[in-house]
Motif scaffolding. Structure first.
Motif, short mmCIF file in Angstrom:
data_model
loop_
_atom_site.label_atom_id
_atom_site.label_comp_id
_atom_site.label_asym_id
_atom_site.label_seq_id
_atom_site.Cartn_x
_atom_site.Cartn_y
_atom_site.Cartn_z
N LEU A 161 0.78 -1.24 0.01
CA LEU A 161 0.04 -0.01 -0.18
C LEU A 161 0.93 1.24 -0.02
O LEU A 161 0.53 2.32 -0.68
N VAL A 162 1.99 1.19 0.65
CA VAL A 162 2.59 2.27 1.01
C VAL A 162 3.43 2.66 -0.51
O VAL A 162 3.65 3.59 -1.11
N VAL A 163 3.96 1.59 -1.28
CA VAL A 163 4.50 1.83 -2.32
C VAL A 163 3.64 2.34 -3.53
O VAL A 163 3.95 2.95 -4.46
N ALA A 164 2.26 1.85 -3.32
CA ALA A 164 1.32 2.06 -4.28
C ALA A 164 0.95 3.71 -4.18
O ALA A 164 0.98 4.20 -5.30
N PHE A 165 0.93 4.16 -2.86
CA PHE A 165 0.60 5.40 -2.64
C PHE A 165 1.82 6.21 -3.05
O PHE A 165 1.64 7.46 -3.93
N VAL A 166 2.95 5.86 -3.09
CA VAL A 166 4.15 6.67 -3.35
C VAL A 166 4.11 6.71 -4.96
O VAL A 166 4.51 7.85 -5.53
N ALA A 167 3.76 5.49 -5.50
CA ALA A 167 3.70 5.49 -6.99
C ALA A 167 2.57 6.35 -7.53
O ALA A 167 2.90 7.21 -8.45
N LEU A 168 1.55 6.31 -7.08
CA LEU A 168 0.42 7.23 -7.44
C LEU A 168 0.94 8.64 -7.24
O LEU A 168 0.49 9.66 -8.06
N GLY A 169 1.56 9.06 -5.97
CA GLY A 169 1.81 10.40 -5.93
C GLY A 169 2.85 10.87 -6.65
O GLY A 169 2.91 11.99 -7.17
N ILE A 170 3.78 10.13 -7.19
CA ILE A 170 4.87 10.57 -8.14
C ILE A 170 4.10 10.70 -9.56
O ILE A 170 4.30 11.83 -10.32
N TYR A 171 3.17 9.78 -9.85
CA TYR A 171 2.45 10.00 -11.00
C TYR A 171 1.74 11.24 -11.28
O TYR A 171 1.71 12.02 -12.11
N VAL A 172 1.00 11.38 -10.12
CA VAL A 172 0.10 12.84 -10.10
C VAL A 172 0.97 13.89 -10.20
O VAL A 172 0.68 15.12 -10.91
N SER A 173 2.29 13.99 -9.38
CA SER A 173 3.12 15.02 -9.50
C SER A 173 3.74 15.24 -10.96
O SER A 173 3.70 16.42 -11.25
N VAL A 174 3.92 14.12 -11.41
CA VAL A 174 4.65 14.21 -12.86
C VAL A 174 3.50 14.83 -13.84
O VAL A 174 3.79 15.68 -14.88
N LYS A 175 2.17 14.56 -13.75
CA LYS A 175 0.96 15.01 -14.66
C LYS A 175 1.07 16.55 -14.11
O LYS A 175 0.80 17.40 -15.38
N ILE A 176 1.25 16.80 -12.80
CA ILE A 176 0.66 18.31 -12.87
C ILE A 176 1.91 19.18 -13.33
O ILE A 176 1.91 20.15 -13.86
N ILE A 177 3.08 18.57 -12.97
CA ILE A 177 4.42 19.31 -13.61
C ILE A 177 4.28 19.55 -15.23
O ILE A 177 4.74 20.55 -15.73
N ARG A 178 3.93 18.55 -15.70
CA ARG A 178 3.66 18.56 -17.13
C ARG A 178 2.88 19.48 -17.89
O ARG A 178 2.83 20.15 -18.70
N ALA A 179 1.61 19.33 -16.92
CA ALA A 179 0.64 20.32 -17.24
C ALA A 179 1.03 21.73 -17.32
O ALA A 179 0.62 22.84 -18.02
N ALA A 180 1.56 21.91 -15.88
CA ALA A 180 2.17 23.36 -15.71
C ALA A 180 3.18 23.88 -16.86
O ALA A 180 3.05 25.15 -17.42
N SER A 181 3.89 22.87 -17.30
CA SER A 181 4.93 23.27 -18.39
C SER A 181 4.25 23.49 -19.63
O SER A 181 4.70 24.56 -20.35
N ARG A 182 3.46 22.65 -19.87
CA ARG A 182 2.50 22.80 -21.18
C ARG A 182 1.84 24.34 -21.02
O ARG A 182 1.73 25.03 -21.94
N GLY A 183 1.39 24.68 -20.03
CA GLY A 183 0.75 26.06 -19.74
C GLY A 183 1.71 27.01 -19.95
O GLY A 183 1.40 28.07 -20.68
N VAL A 184 2.80 26.79 -19.47
CA VAL A 184 3.88 27.82 -19.48
C VAL A 184 4.32 28.15 -20.98
O VAL A 184 4.49 29.19 -21.32
N ASP A 185 4.52 26.89 -21.65
CA ASP A 185 4.97 27.23 -23.00
C ASP A 185 3.86 27.79 -23.55
O ASP A 185 4.33 28.58 -24.73
N ARG A 186 2.93 27.36 -23.26
CA ARG A 186 1.59 28.09 -24.32
C ARG A 186 1.47 29.35 -24.12
O ARG A 186 1.41 30.24 -24.99
N THR A 187 1.84 29.82 -22.93
CA THR A 187 1.81 31.47 -22.57
C THR A 187 2.83 32.01 -23.23
O THR A 187 2.58 33.06 -23.88
#
Length: 243
Positions: A11-37
């Motif tokens: 469960l700990v590994v799954a939560f850590v992996a999920l957190g990393i996945y969500v963080s990567v998605k957020i960072i990529r979305a923010a990067s795309r938003g910055v690039d678009r701007t």
């Protein structure tokens, strides 16, 4: 006990992996938003510069700036129209594919025009200018044709939908006014006193023909002349004359 520890570890590994996945998605979305701007800001600055050159400069430089400005304006407007319309009309996907092919030629022409702006040999650039104008006109004409065709199609769909809606509203309005189309029932008249109607019931009876008299009432009690109702439209009886 070991099974519980193993489950908790998973469960700990799954939560850590999920957190990393969500963080990567957020960072990529923010990067795309910055690039678009940044892209939009760079595009706005470049369009403003081209507009200033086309109005403020004369000769080859001003004509090149005008060509680039008209090309970019037409291509961008067509792209926005098709991308917006394809979400509601899937048949525009083929038109969007054709525009993407046209965009390749448009980018090549824009790069060539940009290179011509930095070319020091203005005489050679001036000799190439008619061909550049022709290519620019062909690309912008094709882009404008796709854009207006998509707009005409959307407007036609809107007109057809409005016509259908108006027909449905007319039918509903007629149904709401159902009393205006009802046929009169035979033998039943309105309440104005015509035969068969309820307004004429009090004038009917077996009496002596006077209003309000009935045969049963007159058989039990004779009518009192002093209580007889007098209506303003009745003429008074003329007194008998003695000879």
């Amino acid at each position: 006990m070991e099974a519980v520890i193993l489950i908790l570890g998973l469960l700990v590994v799954a939560f850590v992996a999920l957190g990393i996945y969500v963080s990567v998605k957020i960072i990529r979305a923010a990067s795309r938003g910055v690039d678009r701007t940044i892209t939009q800001a760079r595009r706005a600055v470049e369009d403003t510069t081209l507009r200033a050159k086309s109005y403020g400069q004369v000769g080859v430089a001003g004509e090149l700036a005008q060509l680039r400005l008209s090309l970019r304006t037409s291509m961008r407007a067509t792209q926005e129209a098709l991308q917006t319309g394809v979400t509601e009309d899937a048949s525009l996907s083929e038109s969007l594919g054709l525009f993407q092919r046209l965009s390749v030629h448009g980018r090549e022409l824009d790069d060539e025009l940009k290179m011509m702006e930095r070319e020091p040999d203005k005489k050679t650039v001036s000799s190439l200018l008619p061909g550049l104008k022709k290519r620019t006109g062909e690309i912008t004409r094709s882009a404008d044709s796709l854009r207006w065709a998509a707009r005409d199609r959307a407007r036609q769909f809107a007109d057809d939908d409005l016509a259908t809606l108006n027909d449905q509203i007319d039918v509903e309005a007629g149904a709401l006014r159902h009393w205006t189309t009802e046929e009169p029932v035979p033998g039943v008249q309105d309440r104005t006193g015509a035969p068969g109607g309820p307004g004429n019931a009090r004038w009917q009876g077996q009496g002596n023909g006077q209003p309000g008299d009935t045969g049963i009432a007159e058989a039990i009690t004779a009518a009192d002349p002093r209580q007889r109702t007098t209506y303003p439209w009745q003429k008074s009886a003329r007194p008998e004359t003695t000879s």
